[in-house]
Design an enzyme around this catalytic site. Structure first.
Site, PDB file in Angstrom:
ATOM      1  N   GLY A   1       9.968  -3.904  10.971  1.00 60.64           N
ATOM      2  CA  GLY A   1       9.451  -2.612  11.429  1.00 60.64           C
ATOM      3  C   GLY A   1       8.672  -2.764  12.714  1.00 60.64           C
ATOM      4  O   GLY A   1       8.148  -3.831  13.041  1.00 60.64           O
ATOM      5  N   SER A   2       8.581  -1.689  13.447  1.00 58.61           N
ATOM      6  CA  SER A   2       7.882  -1.717  14.728  1.00 58.61           C
ATOM      7  C   SER A   2       7.075  -0.434  14.899  1.00 58.61           C
ATOM      8  O   SER A   2       7.494   0.651  14.469  1.00 58.61           O
ATOM      9  CB  SER A   2       8.877  -1.848  15.896  1.00 58.61           C
ATOM     10  OG  SER A   2       9.559  -3.084  15.817  1.00 58.61           O
TER      11      SER A   2
ATOM     12  N   ASP B   1      -9.247  -3.173   7.650  1.00 55.73           N
ATOM     13  CA  ASP B   1      -8.043  -2.328   7.473  1.00 55.73           C
ATOM     14  C   ASP B   1      -7.424  -2.590   6.108  1.00 55.73           C
ATOM     15  O   ASP B   1      -6.241  -2.926   5.988  1.00 55.73           O
ATOM     16  CB  ASP B   1      -7.043  -2.612   8.593  1.00 55.73           C
ATOM     17  CG  ASP B   1      -5.883  -1.598   8.596  1.00 55.73           C
ATOM     18  OD1 ASP B   1      -6.028  -0.532   7.971  1.00 55.73           O
ATOM     19  OD2 ASP B   1      -4.837  -1.899   9.202  1.00 55.73           O
TER      20      ASP B   1
END
EC number: 2.7.11.1
Length: 1358
Positions: free
Chosen positions: A33-34, A148
């Protein structure tokens, strides 16, 4: 990394694969994924899969170096945090186009795991939540804040171990509340708009005015706000606590997030509270925990450690703290990379695990259930290993673990977590694993007492089709397991169907449930499902009943044939089972199968009912006349049980009673007991009138007196007449013309009864001889009557045996793995288990004369004849038919099948006689008894003296062999005293076409042999090496072994040569060298092929003769040490070396054969006791350098000589103490240093005691031959070397308690001393030009050295 990045638009967009062009250690695998912030890919590394996050650099002024240092520091801090997975590497590409982060790849994150089958149960969710808090606590205590935490960054392994990853200290701490661009850029990588960020991290947009100004006016200089941010406020622990609370809430609400961005901003301002989502958390303690963790005010949130303490025993069971967390943490360490190791560790700790997780000494049941549920966590570890196990033992251990834990697991775990892996194992390549998987699957499914809704069709749609192929498996052991368990499988499948039907009916009858979910309703109605189940099971049962291996059929009958009857019902039990079982009686070669039929027929007949009696009657009669007496016993037992159950009609009962009554005089004790059991049961079933009118007439010929209570076994047994003598019975039964024998016996009986005036002798000579033999064995008139009573049985049995012999000739009787003892003429030895009564000596003496006829020839041979050789003529002679033994043969009480052979030794008596109560003939006169008795004792004494003499001779032979071993010489022809080779080349032999690996000289030094990588073995005549002949050639070449010949050795005291190749072949060759100097012959005598996967090829071998055994010992590359006894062609011993200490490179055997020592590639030297095959000790070289060659010391029995890799080191070790006593050091490096500036090593060693002054010859990779004088080291010298080699001197010194003889190059060339012999002319390059691989010596008229090198050259020196 600053908030300004969100507004920068990339000038060029590249695929993630393009960034791998400059990385050599990582190979791109796939994209994960990007986003605008990171491009994520999975890559391959030599240590496994890794995640690579690529940050495309759009602004070259970004201070990436400081971030890299920060990540390196973070990795160091989290090194001991077992639930944290920081980035392992941060790199900036040389072209400065991108920065890259690397970490270990984990397949599943928590977001994916929540929605993946099998779904997490309550205890697993608690365990994951516990680990999340533990991970946060570990990070905070290490001084690290995550920044995060979200479900995508919580990784969950296949065994539910949590790893907190992707620490985001480089992301901004604060975000503008009025601009979602930064949030989307840095934190919303999944595009789900889910927000896990603490509300205090959203601040007023005014502090980001610089960015806004830049966005309005691009000419404004861009300011890096990151440093300013850090001065205003850094990441706080409370921020991570809030994020962790959101993750835990999503875990317990099946993936429903607490907040999205808009809801969190509203929550920050007090306009929203996620009460609706929190109420979905059923557990009150978890709901309270989450509520506390997501407090809007950071000060009201506790530390992670405080939450763990607060919820101990509430949200998180006590066992998490006391056992599971520390125990499971060991599997997260790098030392447990192998699934096999994990399984073996769990099996070893199973008792402790059960005690901690399922202890029964708990005060409350609820707590006990909580602890037992902790097993689910352990099961996840086991199941995660199952698909990657390598060894068969580990797979069997895993199945054993499952079987131990299954009774303590819930139904859902058994069906959803365990069953799929068991079906996976049923397709394993190893038959043992397939068989054990089937057994385990059956037992696990039998534990299921209720069927979940989603598993109502698990049997017909999943389990039975999944194991259907096993009924036709190639391995018999697997089909055996199927036959053993199919009844229980069918029974469990039927119970599943009935449970589902009952649950469906209950659901339909409930007033609140108007509709039943179609997904949970079984397909069709009950009858249709049952019919389909019957067909599936019937197909496999018929396949097994028709199996080509009888043992499979036998196993099916012995394991639940009655339960299959219940499963199929009466009609199919008769049509399917009984019809196939009947055919088993046609197999005349396997009496075990016929016996199993009668063992199991009662249950089938009881279920089918009395209607089957007409079918079974001829089968039972066939069993009563079977050729094997075991089968007769089983048939009698079956008849007895069927009679008790009332399955036989009364006419059939009387007919069977008529057939069975003659068995009351059968010589087999078990058959007589079986007959008595049937008679007594019949007497119970019929009236008293029938007993005396119909039953008693059958019994009268076999009882000594009338009896009243015939239904009592002991009463009937006490009045039975003596049975037929076993020897007479067997002899008559084996006769070829038994019908003619019985006709003549019948005529003799008529004559005795007076119905026939005369009985002429038989006309057939064979019958006359047979009758004479029977009379000589003691057959009386009473015995004749009993034989006639057994006439029908014996005739049928004789025919059955004849048919069996014929059938065995028609079919291949020599089945694989079956040894027919009868065909080999082997007679079993037996003793009677009945204890004989002790009698006075005079009674025993009186019986000796009369018992001789019953004693076998072996007994007579051992203890002498019972009858004296010279009986006085005054003794009265009796005719053959008058001589009746007073004792019973042991076989009169037991058959060959019943008696247990206690020993095969001739000393075990086969005639343990039980004396008869009434002698039939008068005893001989007492005047001759003393002499008769004395003669018998003398005969026995003679035999005893012979035995003692034999034992003395054997003892003397062993003593001589021991003395030979103690006086064993180091070598048969040692070098002459004062021998110092001059280094003169005598022969240069170049017949081998590749590297020569080994040289060996025969004991008498007549021959020597060489082996090479060219696949040949060459034999050379030592006498021709003296230089008297113009040409020297090998006298023999052998090349039929194949592969590269790595080693060889001569057998002690012979011209037998053992050779081994790298293809696993080991051969023993015989050399006919008696005709030298003529051409001898060579021929292979024995050979064996080693399993390359299991053992590997041979690396070294030696031979020694221990007197009783001629042992060829060889070591293989995979750690096997085998002693091959060449006389018996079997292994005398087998040792297994632990490969953790390195691969075996060489070994040496003590001259007295008490111990051996092996050397390994890791520098270990391990000793084994040859007498007990046990490891004694192990020592290691300090540098762990490879041991190239090992040899025993010629003088000190506990010393070994080891040639070590590097520095031409040869050390002598005392294996008793582990000390390095003496080292020969031919290197410029400091002695005993672990540095190796010199790569040269010694490859060949020759050592000789030399009349008390030991010498050592070495040669190796520096192509020099050195002579080491161990008594006077300064007299050592180089025998032969390369041209122009500098002169050397040898000095002795003590270093760290070890004597060291060091070779030092002289600074100036010094002429040779008087003691040092001159070498050949310097101009002649006589030395080797490649690595010398081995060295040996031989003696003819003088001493010679023979060397070989890697280029195939063999040189002889003197």
């Amino acid at each position: 990394m600053g908030n300004q990045l969100a507004g920068i638009a990339p000038s060029q967009i590249l695929s993630v694969e393009s960034y791998f062009s400059d990385i050599h250690d990582f190979e791109y695998d796939k994209s994960l994924g990007s986003t605008r912030f990171f491009k994520v890919a999975r890559a391959k590394h030599r240590e496994g899969l890794v995640v690579v996050k690529v940050f495309a650099i759009q602004d070259p002024t970004l201070p990436l170096t400081s971030y890299k240092q920060e990540l390196e520091e973070l990795k160091i801090r989290l090194h001991s945090a077992q639930n944290c997975l920081p980035f392992q590497k941060a790199a900036e590409k040389a072209s400065e186009k991108a920065a890259m982060l690397f970490r270990q790849y984990v397949r599943d994150n928590l977001y994916d795991r929540i929605s993946t089958r099998p779904f997490l149960n309550n205890i697993e969710k608690r365990w994951i939540a516990f680990q999340i808090l533990t991970a946060v606590d570990q990070a905070h205590k290490s001084g690290v804040r995550h920044g995060d935490i979200k479900t995508e960054n919580v990784m969950v392994t296949s065994w539910n171990w949590v790893l907190l990853t992707d620490f985001a200290s480089f992301k901004p701490t604060y975000l503008p509340e009025d601009n979602p661009a930064d949030f989307n850029y840095f934190f919303d990588t999944s595009r789900r708009r889910t927000c896990y960020i603490a509300p205090e991290r959203f601040v007023d947009g005014g502090m980001f005015a610089t960015e806004l100004e830049y966005m309005r006016d691009p000419s404004t200089p861009l300011v890096d706000l990151n440093s300013n941010q850090r001065t205003r406020g850094e990441l706080k622990r409370a921020m991570d606590i809030f994020s962790a609370g959101c993750v835990i809430a999503e875990l317990f609400t099946e993936g429903v997030p607490l907040f999205d961005l808009s809801q969190l901003l509203a929550y920050r301002n007090g306009h929203f509270f996620p009460e609706q989502v929190l109420n979905k958390i059923e557990d009150r303690s978890i709901r309270e925990l989450v509520t506390q963790m997501i407090q809007r005010e950071p000060g009201q949130r506790l530390e992670a450690d405080d939450y763990l303490k607060q919820q101990r025993g509430n949200a998180f069971p006590e066992v998490f703290y006391t056992f599971l967390q520390p125990y499971m943490a060991q599997f997260a360490k790098e030392t447990f990379l192998s699934a096999d190791e994990r399984i073996l560790v769990i099996r070893k700790d199973l008792g402790n695990i059960i005690h901690n997780l399922c202890g029964h000494d708990l005060p409350e049941k609820a707590e006990g259930e909580s602890k037992a549920s902790g097993l689910v966590v352990l099961v996840s570890v086991i199941t995660s290993c199952l698909q990657t196990l390598k060894s068969c033992d580990s797979k069997l251990a895993a199945l054993e673990l499952i079987l131990h834990l299954a009774p303590r697991l819930s139904v859902e775990i058994l069906l959803d977590r365990i069953t799929p892996y068991l079906l996976h194992f049923s397709n394993n390549s190893v038959p043992r694993v397939r068989a054990e998987a089937l057994r385990t699957l059956t037992k696990v499914l039998a534990l299921v007492q209720e069927v979940p809704r989603n598993d109502v069709n698990i049997y017909p749609e999943y389990i039975l089709p999944g194991i259907a192929h096993l009924a036709q498996d190639d391995a018999t052991i697997v089909r055996l397991a199927y036959a053993e368990n199919i009844a229980l499988l069918a029974e469990t499948a039927l119970r599943f169907l009935e449970l589902v039907q009952l649950k469906t009916l209950n659901m339909e009858n409930e007033p609140d449930s108007e509709e039943v979910d179609e997904a949970t309703r079984p397909n069709g109605d009950y009858d249709t499902e049952l019919q389909a189940l019957h067909e599936m099971v019937q197909q496999k049962v018929v396949t097994l009943l028709s199996d080509p291996e009888n043992i499979v059929k036998q196993t099916l009958m012995e394991n639940g044939i009655t339960r299959l009857c219940v499963f199929f019902g009466r009609q199919k039990a008769n049509d399917v089972l009984l019809s196939h079982m009947i055919t088993f009686l046609n197999d005349k070669n396997d009496w075990h199968l016929r016996g199993a039929f009668f063992d199991s027929i009662v249950g089938v007949a009881a279920y089918v009912g009395w209607q089957s009696s007409s079918i079974l009657k001829p089968l039972l009669q066939q069993g009563l006349s079977d050729a094997e007496e075991f089968v007769i016993v089983k048939a009698l037992n079956a008849l007895t049980c069927m009679c008790q159950l009332g399955l036989l009609q009364k006419p059939h009962v009387y007919e069977f009673a008529s057939d069975i009554a003659p068995f009351l005089c059968h010589p087999n004790l078990w058959i007589r007991y079986g007959a008595v059991g049937f008679i007594t049961v019949v007497a119970h079933q019929i009236s008293t009138a029938d007993v005396y009118c119909k039953l008693m007439p059958y019994l009268d010929p076999y009882i000594t007196q009338p009896v009243i209570q015939i239904e009592r076994k002991l009463v009937l047994l006490s009045v039975l007449k003596e049975p037929v003598s076993r020897s007479i019975f067997d002899y008559a039964l084996r006769s070829k013309d038994i019908a003619s024998l019985f006709r003549h016996l019948h005529m003799r009986q008529k004559k005795r009864n007076g119905s026939l005036l005369d009985c002429p002798p038989p006309e057939d000579p064979a019958i006359a001889q047979l009758l004479k033999k029977l009379l000589s064995q003691g057959m009386t008139e009473e015995e004749e009557d009993k034989l006639l009573a057994l006439k029908d049985f014996m005739m049928k049995s004789n025919r059955a045996k004849a048919n069996a012999v014929d059938q065995s000739h028609l079919h291949d009787s020599s089945q694989k793995g079956v040894i027919d003892l009868a065909a080999l003429g082997i007679t079993g030895r037996q003793v009677d288990l009945v204890k004989t009564k002790q009698e006075p000596d005079e009674k025993r003496a009186r019986k000796h004369v009369k018992q001789d006829s019953n004693v076998n020839e072996e007994w007579k041979s051992m203890f002498g004849s019972l009858e004296p050789p010279n009986i006085p003529q005054a003794l009265p002679k009796t005719s053959d038919h008058e001589v009746v033994p007073t004792g019973k043969s042991p076989r009169s009480e037991s058959s060959a099948g019943v008696c247990v052979p206690l020993s095969t030794s001739p000393q075990v008596s086969e005639a343990a006689h039980i004396p008869s109560k009434k002698p039939v003939i008068p005893v001989v006169s007492s005047t001759v008894l003393p002499s008769t008795y004395q003669i018998r004792i003398t005969t026995c004494k003679t035999e005893l003296q012979q035995l003692i003499q034999q034992k003395r001779e054997q003892c003397n032979a062993e003593r001589i062999a021991k003395q030979m071993m103690e006086n064993a010489e180091w070598e048969s022809k040692p070098p002459p005293p004062g021998w110092r080779p001059k280094g003169l080349l005598v022969a240069h032999l170049h017949e081998h076409k590749s590297a020569v690996n080994r040289i060996r000289v025969s004991d008498e030094h007549l021959l020597f042999a060489t082996c090479s990588n060219d696949g040949t073995v060459k034999i050379w005549n030592s006498q021709k090496m003296e230089g008297k002949t113009t040409t020297t050639r090998s006298i023999l070449t052998y090349s039929r072994i194949g592969g590269r010949v790595k080693t060889l050795t001569f057998c002690q005291g012979s011209h037998y040569l053992a050779i081994a190749s790298d293809n696993g072949a080991v051969q023993l060759l015989g050399i006919e060298a008696s005709k030298l100097p003529k051409s001898p012959k060579i021929h292979p005598l024995q050979s064996r092929i080693l399993d390359q996967k299991e053992d590997g090829c041979v690396v070294d071998m030696h031979h020694f003769n221990s007197g009783a055994q001629s042992v060829l010992a060889y070591a293989t590359v995979n750690g096997s040490l085998v002693g091959w006894d060449l006389r018996s062609s079997s292994n005398a011993w087998t040792l297994k070396h632990d490969l953790k200490s390195g691969l075996i490179t060489s070994f040496a055997v003590d001259i007295h054969q008490c111990w051996l020592c092996i050397g390994t590639s890791s520098g270990a030297m391990a000793c084994w006791d040859m007498r007990f095959q046990l490891p004694i000790s192990s020592h290691c070289h300090p540098s762990r350098a490879r041991i190239r060659r090992l040899s025993m010391h010629p003088l000190y029995q506990s010393w070994v000589i080891a040639a070590v890799q590097g520095n031409n080191e040869v050390s002598m070790w005392d294996m008793e103490t582990g000390d390095r006593r003496l080292t020969l050091w031919a290197s410029s490096a400091p002695p005993l240093s672990e540095l190796q500036p010199s790569p040269h090593s010694v490859h060949g060693i020759y050592c000789s005691p030399a009349d008390g002054n030991p010498i050592l010859l070495t040669a190796g990779s520096d192509m020099k031959i050195r002579f080491w004088d161990l008594v006077s080291p300064e007299r050592s010298y180089v025998v032969a070397g390369s041209t122009g080699s500098p002169s050397v001197s040898y000095y002795k010194k003590i270093i760290e308690g070890t004597e060291v003889v060091q070779e030092i190059q002289n600074k100036q060339k010094v002429g040779p001393s008087d003691d040092t012999p001159r070498r050949g002319p310097e101009s002649l390059p006589v030395g080797h030009h490649d690595i010398i691989t081995d060295i040996a010596t031989f003696q003819t008229t003088q001493g010679f050295i023979v060397t070989a090198s890697r280029d195939g050259i063999v040189k002889v020196w003197k």
